[in-house]
Design an enzyme around this catalytic site. Structure first.
Site, PDB file in Angstrom:
ATOM      1  N   GLU A 286       0.830  -1.202   0.000  1.00 32.64           N
ATOM      2  CA  GLU A 286       0.000   0.000   0.000  1.00 32.64           C
ATOM      3  C   GLU A 286       0.868   1.257   0.000  1.00 32.64           C
ATOM      4  O   GLU A 286       0.479   2.298  -0.510  1.00 32.64           O
ATOM      5  CB  GLU A 286      -0.934  -0.016   1.219  1.00 32.64           C
ATOM      6  CG  GLU A 286      -2.202   0.785   1.012  1.00 32.64           C
ATOM      7  CD  GLU A 286      -3.316   0.433   1.996  1.00 32.64           C
ATOM      8  OE1 GLU A 286      -4.419   0.089   1.540  1.00 32.64           O
ATOM      9  OE2 GLU A 286      -3.089   0.499   3.209  1.00 32.64           O
ATOM     10  N   HIS A 315       7.499 -26.909   0.471  1.00 40.44           N
ATOM     11  CA  HIS A 315       6.671 -27.896  -0.221  1.00 40.44           C
ATOM     12  C   HIS A 315       5.608 -27.204  -1.072  1.00 40.44           C
ATOM     13  O   HIS A 315       4.603 -27.817  -1.428  1.00 40.44           O
ATOM     14  CB  HIS A 315       6.026 -28.837   0.801  1.00 40.44           C
ATOM     15  CG  HIS A 315       7.064 -29.499   1.651  1.00 40.44           C
ATOM     16  ND1 HIS A 315       7.624 -30.722   1.318  1.00 40.44           N
ATOM     17  CD2 HIS A 315       7.714 -29.070   2.766  1.00 40.44           C
ATOM     18  CE1 HIS A 315       8.549 -31.023   2.226  1.00 40.44           C
ATOM     19  NE2 HIS A 315       8.627 -30.034   3.105  1.00 40.44           N
ATOM     20  N   LYS A 426     -13.849   1.435  -3.770  1.00 40.64           N
ATOM     21  CA  LYS A 426     -14.764   1.712  -2.657  1.00 40.64           C
ATOM     22  C   LYS A 426     -15.980   2.482  -3.157  1.00 40.64           C
ATOM     23  O   LYS A 426     -17.107   2.192  -2.794  1.00 40.64           O
ATOM     24  CB  LYS A 426     -14.062   2.616  -1.624  1.00 40.64           C
ATOM     25  CG  LYS A 426     -13.202   1.909  -0.636  1.00 40.64           C
ATOM     26  CD  LYS A 426     -12.871   2.905   0.492  1.00 40.64           C
ATOM     27  CE  LYS A 426     -11.482   2.723   0.998  1.00 40.64           C
ATOM     28  NZ  LYS A 426     -11.002   3.799   1.841  1.00 40.64           N
TER      29      LYS A 426
HETATM   30  O1  PA5 Z   1      -2.948   1.956   6.023  1.00 41.94           O
HETATM   31  C1  PA5 Z   1      -4.056   2.409   5.840  1.00 41.94           C
HETATM   32  O2  PA5 Z   1      -4.305   3.596   5.963  1.00 41.94           O
HETATM   33  C2  PA5 Z   1      -5.213   1.510   5.486  1.00 41.94           C
HETATM   34  O3  PA5 Z   1      -4.808   0.220   5.224  1.00 41.94           O
HETATM   35  C3  PA5 Z   1      -6.207   1.498   6.629  1.00 41.94           C
HETATM   36  O4  PA5 Z   1      -5.589   0.993   7.778  1.00 41.94           O
HETATM   37  C4  PA5 Z   1      -7.447   0.678   6.304  1.00 41.94           C
HETATM   38  O5  PA5 Z   1      -7.979   1.080   5.083  1.00 41.94           O
HETATM   39  C5  PA5 Z   1      -8.484   0.865   7.391  1.00 41.94           C
HETATM   40  O6  PA5 Z   1      -8.780   2.221   7.514  1.00 41.94           O
HETATM   41  P1  PA5 Z   1      -9.361   2.830   8.828  1.00 41.94           P
HETATM   42  O7  PA5 Z   1      -8.388   2.606   9.921  1.00 41.94           O
HETATM   43  O8  PA5 Z   1      -9.567   4.266   8.512  1.00 41.94           O
HETATM   44  O9  PA5 Z   1     -10.657   2.117   9.098  1.00 41.94           O
END
Ligand code: PA5
Length: 458
Positions: A286, A315, A426
Site C-alpha cells: 500500500e 513444499h 470503494k
Molecule cells: O494503512 C491504511 O491507511 C489503510 O490500510 C487502513 O488501515 C485501512 O484502510 C483501514 O482504515 P481505517 O483505519 O480508517 O478504518
C-alpha cells in the site's frame, strides 16, 4: 540482544555478479540517493508529518491504555477487534507472535477483519456477550467493513448487557477529533483512545491500536516500545551501512531497479511470524505501489510483496523461487531461541536418522539449506536473526519495516503515506450498495456491468 540483518547473500560477493549487488552500487546509492532519502525522512519526522517515528518514545500512551483497559468489565475474557488493514494486521501479528495458541493468560483476541460473515457469525454464536469486549478501530472512522461489524456487534452486545453497561464493553480507537466513529463514541460515552492525526493506519501498531489489544492479552507493551525505540535509534544513522532500515530499503530498491527483482518475499521460519509477514505485505504494497511520483509524473511503480513460511513453503513455493523467473529477493526470518522444542525419540528403520533431533534444529537446517540452495544458483536473499521472539524483538521488527518503508518511498520518489488507488473500488461498491451521494458511481458500475461481454463464460 538486538535483531541482526545479514545481507551478504544479496551482494555479488555472496551470490555472484548476476545475482548480487556490488559494493560500488550500494556505496553509490549511499553517497547520493540514500543521503537524500534519509534527509527527506528526517525533515518529515522533524516537521511532525511522520508521527510514527516518535511513537516509541512517547510513553504517555501507556497510562491511557491502562485507563481504558481498567474501564472494561472485569468479566471480559474475549475481545473482538473490529478493524481492517492497518487497524488489524499489526494486532494479529502481535497476537500470533507473542501469545500462545491455546492461551489461558489474558483475554483471547479475535480478529474477524473481513466482511465475510463466516468467522464473525461463528464468534457471535459461541462468545458470551457479558464476557466480551469489542474494540472498534478505524483511523478514518468511516471504513465500511468496520462500520458494518460495529453495528452488528453493538446490537449483539446491547441486547445482552443493556445500554447502561455498554461503556464497559465497547472501546473506540480512532482519530482524536474527527470522523463518524469519534462522534458515535463520544455521544455514547464509550472509552476511546486516539490515533494521532499524523500516524497513518498501517503505521499505527505502536499506538493504542496495537497497545490496547496487547495489554489485554498480557503482552509487555513497554517491551514493544523499548524494542521499537532501540531500532529507531539504529535507523536514525545517516550512514547507510550502519542503518538497518537503510539497508533493507536500499537493497530492495537496487534489486528492483537494477536487477528486475520486483517480488519481495518475506519468509519467516516460524508460524509465530506468519502474520507479521502479512502485516509487511500491506505495509510494502500500500505504501510503495503508486501511479504517480511526488513530482506528478506517471511512474506506476512498486515491488510486489509476497509471504512464504518455512518449512511449509518448501513444499509449495520454493520450487518456484529456485527454478522460476529470477525476479525475487527473499528475506528469511530466523528465530535463534524458539523457547519451546520437541525432540524426536529414539526410532528404528527409515526414521532412525532423526533420533534425538530437535524440531528447532530441523527447521534451522531447512532454512540454511534453502538459503544456500538459492545462493548456489545466484538467487539472492537477506536473513534477519531474532535472538528470542519477545515483545522487544517484535517492536524492533515493526519499527525496522516502518522505517524501511519510509526510506523506500523516498528512494522511489513516491508518497509512501497515502493510498489513492483504493478509492475507486470503494466508490463503486458504495454505488452498488445504494449509499446516498454515490448515485453517479451506481450508474457508472451498472453501465460497466451491463457492457461486459457475456461470450467469455463457461
Ligand atoms: O494503512 C491504511 O491507511 C489503510 O490500510 C487502513 O488501515 C485501512 O484502510 C483501514 O482504515 P481505517 O483505519 O480508517 O478504518
Amino acid at each position: 540482544m538486538p535483531i541482526s540483518l545479514d545481507y551478504a547473500l544479496a551482494m555479488s560477493d555472496g551470490v555472484g555478479p548476476e545475482g548480487g549487488l556490488t559494493d560500488a552500487e550500494l556505496d553509490g546509492l549511499a553517497a547520493d540517493r540514500f543521503r537524500q532519502a534519509h534527509a527527506g525522512v528526517r525533515a518529515r519526522v522533524d516537521g511532525g508529518e511522520l508521527g510514527f517515528w516518535k511513537l516509541p518514545t512517547e510513553r504517555a500512551v501507556l497510562g491511557e491504555v491502562a485507563r481504558v483497559r481498567d474501564a472494561l468489565a472485569d468479566s471480559v475474557s474475549d475481545v473482538l477487534v473490529l478493524g481492517i488493514g492497518g487497524s488489524s494486521l499489526g494486532t494479529r501479528a502481535m497476537r500470533d507472535a507473542l501469545t500462545a495458541p491455546i492461551s489461558t493468560a489474558g483475554a483471547r483476541l479475535h480478529l474477524p477483519d473481513n466482511s465475510d460473515p463466516w468467522l464473525l457469525s461463528h464468534l457471535l454464536e459461541r462468545l458470551e456477550p457479558a464476557r466480551t469486549a469489542a474494540l472498534v478501530i478505524s483511523k478514518s472512522g468511516g471504513t465500511v467493513e468496520t462500520a458494518a461489524q460495529l453495528v452488528i456487534v453493538r446490537d449483539w452486545l446491547e441486547r445482552a448487557v443493556g445500554r447502561e453497561a455498554m461503556a464497559e464493553h465497547m472501546v473506540a480507537i480512532t482519530d482524536p477529533n474527527k470522523g463518524g466513529l469519534r462522534a458515535l463514541a463520544d455521544a455514547q460515552g464509550w472509552p476511546t483512545l486516539p490515533i494521532p492525526a499524523n500516524v497513518g493506519g498501517r503505521f499505527s501498531i505502536l499506538t493504542g491500536v496495537g497497545l490496547l489489544p496487547a495489554a489485554l492479552c498480557g503482552v509487555d507493551c513497554e517491551g514493544l516500545l523499548d524494542g521499537a525505540a532501540a531500532m529507531a535509534e539504529r535507523c536514525t544513522s545517516p550512514s547507510l551501512r550502519d542503518n538497518p532500515a537503510g539497508i533493507v530499503a536500499a537493497v530492495h530498491y537496487l534489486h528492483d531497479t537494477l536487477k528486475g527483482r520486483n517480488i519481495h518475499v518475506m519468509m519467516p521460519y516460524s508460524d509465530r511470524l506468519r502474520a507479521f509477514a502479512a502485516w509487511y505485505v500491506q505495509l510494502w504494497a500500500e505504501s510503495l505501489g503508486k501511479r504517480f511520483d511526488r513530482a506528478g509524473e506517471r511512474v506506476e511503480c512498486g515491488p510486489t510483496p509476497l509471504t512464504a513460511v518455512g518449512a511449509t513453503d518448501q513444499h509449495a513455493q520454493v520450487q518456484l523461487f529456485m527454478e522460476g523467473p529470477r525476479d525475487k529477493l527473499v528475506t528469511f526470518l530466523a528465530i535463534e531461541d524458539g523457547e519451546r522444542d520437541l525432540t524426536v525419540p529414539e526410532s528404528q528403520g527409515s526414521t532412525s536418522y532423526l533420533s534425538g533431533t530437535k524440531l528447532s534444529a530441523l527447521l534451522d537446517a531447512e532454512r540454511v539449506g534453502t538459503t544456500e540452495a538459492l545462493a548456489s544458483d545466484g538467487r539472492p536473499s537477506l536473513t534477519i536473526t531474532v535472538p528470542r521472539l519477545n515483545a522487544r524483538a517484535l517492536g524492533e521488527l515493526f519499527f525496522l519495516y516502518e522505517a524501511a518503508t519510509a526510506l523506500s518511498g523516498e528512494l522511489y520518489g513516491i508518497d509512501a503515506f497515502d493510498q489513492p488507488g483504493v478509492e475507486l473500488g470503494k466508490r463503486l461498491a458504495f454505488g452498488l450498495l445504494g449509499r446516498d451521494g454515490y448515485e453517479e458511481a451506481a450508474s457508472e458500475i451498472e453501465d460497466r456491468l451491463a457492457k461486459r461481454p457475456t461470450r467469455y463464460r463457461v
